[in-house]
Design a protein around this motif. Sequence first.
Motif, mmCIF file in Angstrom:
data_model
loop_
_atom_site.group_PDB
_atom_site.id
_atom_site.type_symbol
_atom_site.label_atom_id
_atom_site.label_comp_id
_atom_site.label_asym_id
_atom_site.label_seq_id
_atom_site.Cartn_x
_atom_site.Cartn_y
_atom_site.Cartn_z
ATOM 1 N N PHE A 106 0.821 -1.204 0.000
ATOM 2 C CA PHE A 106 0.000 0.000 0.000
ATOM 3 C C PHE A 106 0.858 1.259 0.000
ATOM 4 O O PHE A 106 2.035 1.244 0.400
ATOM 5 N N ASP A 107 0.275 2.351 -0.440
ATOM 6 C CA ASP A 107 0.944 3.657 -0.405
ATOM 7 C C ASP A 107 1.005 4.197 1.014
ATOM 8 O O ASP A 107 1.828 5.069 1.311
ATOM 9 N N GLN A 108 0.172 3.681 1.880
ATOM 10 C CA GLN A 108 0.058 4.201 3.243
ATOM 11 C C GLN A 108 1.158 3.621 4.147
ATOM 12 O O GLN A 108 1.592 2.477 3.954
ATOM 13 N N GLU A 109 1.573 4.410 5.133
ATOM 14 C CA GLU A 109 2.610 4.011 6.083
ATOM 15 C C GLU A 109 2.065 4.091 7.507
ATOM 16 O O GLU A 109 1.119 4.830 7.786
ATOM 17 N N ARG A 139 -7.665 -3.501 20.165
ATOM 18 C CA ARG A 139 -7.084 -2.374 19.451
ATOM 19 C C ARG A 139 -7.645 -2.301 18.031
ATOM 20 O O ARG A 139 -8.387 -3.165 17.592
ATOM 21 N N GLU A 140 -7.259 -1.251 17.282
ATOM 22 C CA GLU A 140 -7.805 -1.026 15.942
ATOM 23 C C GLU A 140 -7.646 -2.276 15.082
ATOM 24 O O GLU A 140 -6.576 -2.861 15.019
ATOM 25 N N ASN A 141 -8.708 -2.672 14.391
ATOM 26 C CA ASN A 141 -8.620 -3.907 13.632
ATOM 27 C C ASN A 141 -8.562 -3.700 12.125
ATOM 28 O O ASN A 141 -8.492 -4.672 11.374
ATOM 29 N N TYR A 142 -8.587 -2.458 11.650
ATOM 30 C CA TYR A 142 -8.293 -2.226 10.231
ATOM 31 C C TYR A 142 -7.610 -0.868 10.067
ATOM 32 O O TYR A 142 -7.748 0.017 10.913
ATOM 33 N N PRO A 143 -6.805 -0.712 8.996
ATOM 34 C CA PRO A 143 -5.856 0.398 8.927
ATOM 35 C C PRO A 143 -6.436 1.791 9.076
ATOM 36 O O PRO A 143 -5.829 2.644 9.731
ATOM 37 N N ALA A 144 -7.585 2.065 8.485
ATOM 38 C CA ALA A 144 -8.110 3.429 8.505
ATOM 39 C C ALA A 144 -8.451 3.910 9.917
ATOM 40 O O ALA A 144 -8.571 5.112 10.149
ATOM 41 N N LEU A 145 -8.589 2.987 10.874
ATOM 42 C CA LEU A 145 -8.841 3.377 12.263
ATOM 43 C C LEU A 145 -7.564 3.823 12.969
ATOM 44 O O LEU A 145 -7.629 4.400 14.045
ATOM 45 N N SER A 146 -6.408 3.547 12.352
ATOM 46 C CA SER A 146 -5.122 3.884 12.951
ATOM 47 C C SER A 146 -4.562 5.160 12.339
ATOM 48 O O SER A 146 -5.059 5.670 11.332
ATOM 49 N N ASP A 147 -3.503 5.654 12.942
ATOM 50 C CA ASP A 147 -2.855 6.880 12.474
ATOM 51 C C ASP A 147 -1.896 6.540 11.337
ATOM 52 O O ASP A 147 -0.678 6.510 11.501
ATOM 53 N N ILE A 148 -2.451 6.269 10.154
ATOM 54 C CA ILE A 148 -1.645 5.945 8.986
ATOM 55 C C ILE A 148 -1.509 7.184 8.107
ATOM 56 O O ILE A 148 -2.328 8.102 8.162
#
Length: 215
Positions: A106-109, A139-148
């Motif tokens: 993914f482009d996201q980090e 804890r957050e279970n998919y990326p968009a919920l985290s600080d990406i």
Amino acid sequence: MNLINKRTQELSLLSKDDIDNLAAHFDASKPYHTKNGMKKVYPDFGKNLIESIVNLEGYQWIGGNFYEHTHPYFPHVDKHKMQEGNMMVMVIPIRYTGRMPNLIIFDQEYHQGPYTWLMDWERSEGSEISKFDTNKMGRENYPALSDITNKTDKPIPLNLATELDMYPKEMLHGLSGKSHSFRPGNVIMFDGVRIHATSKLEGPKLGLTLRYTKK
């Protein structure tokens, strides 16, 4: 060539003999260490082979393993937040069953890793999923919920959603990236803070992962 950079690189570097030797080493390494649904083997044989092919002068090896798994591996990042400098991840495809799978980068980090997003899987006590070192206590279970970084605020592109259709599409919202063929002979290199995941599989998949930092 600086192997550690923000651009994903995919190079055809290994011969059929190289791939056969890597597979034979894994097959002869029983009993396997199994964790989170993966059979793992210490990477010394693969590390030595790769370092005889790729010029890694000025780089420091920090870890890795042979791995074989049957179920797709969740979106995750490898770099630890306390680790200084950049980290390069090298993925070396060795073999697969059925249709060729892909590695989605993914482009996201994510800079607070290592971390694995368990998506819609249940975290039942005593299951393999409950043994992850991260993702505990709800804890957050998919990326968009985290600080990406670089969230698109759009649905994931259709081609990536199709390869990852084992997950609810809404859990992939905000992601973009590129699919890389899990083609034996290739070496795929990318920054350790990039989120990556395995596409759907039709059977066991064997690869080698090596991780390096710049000295």
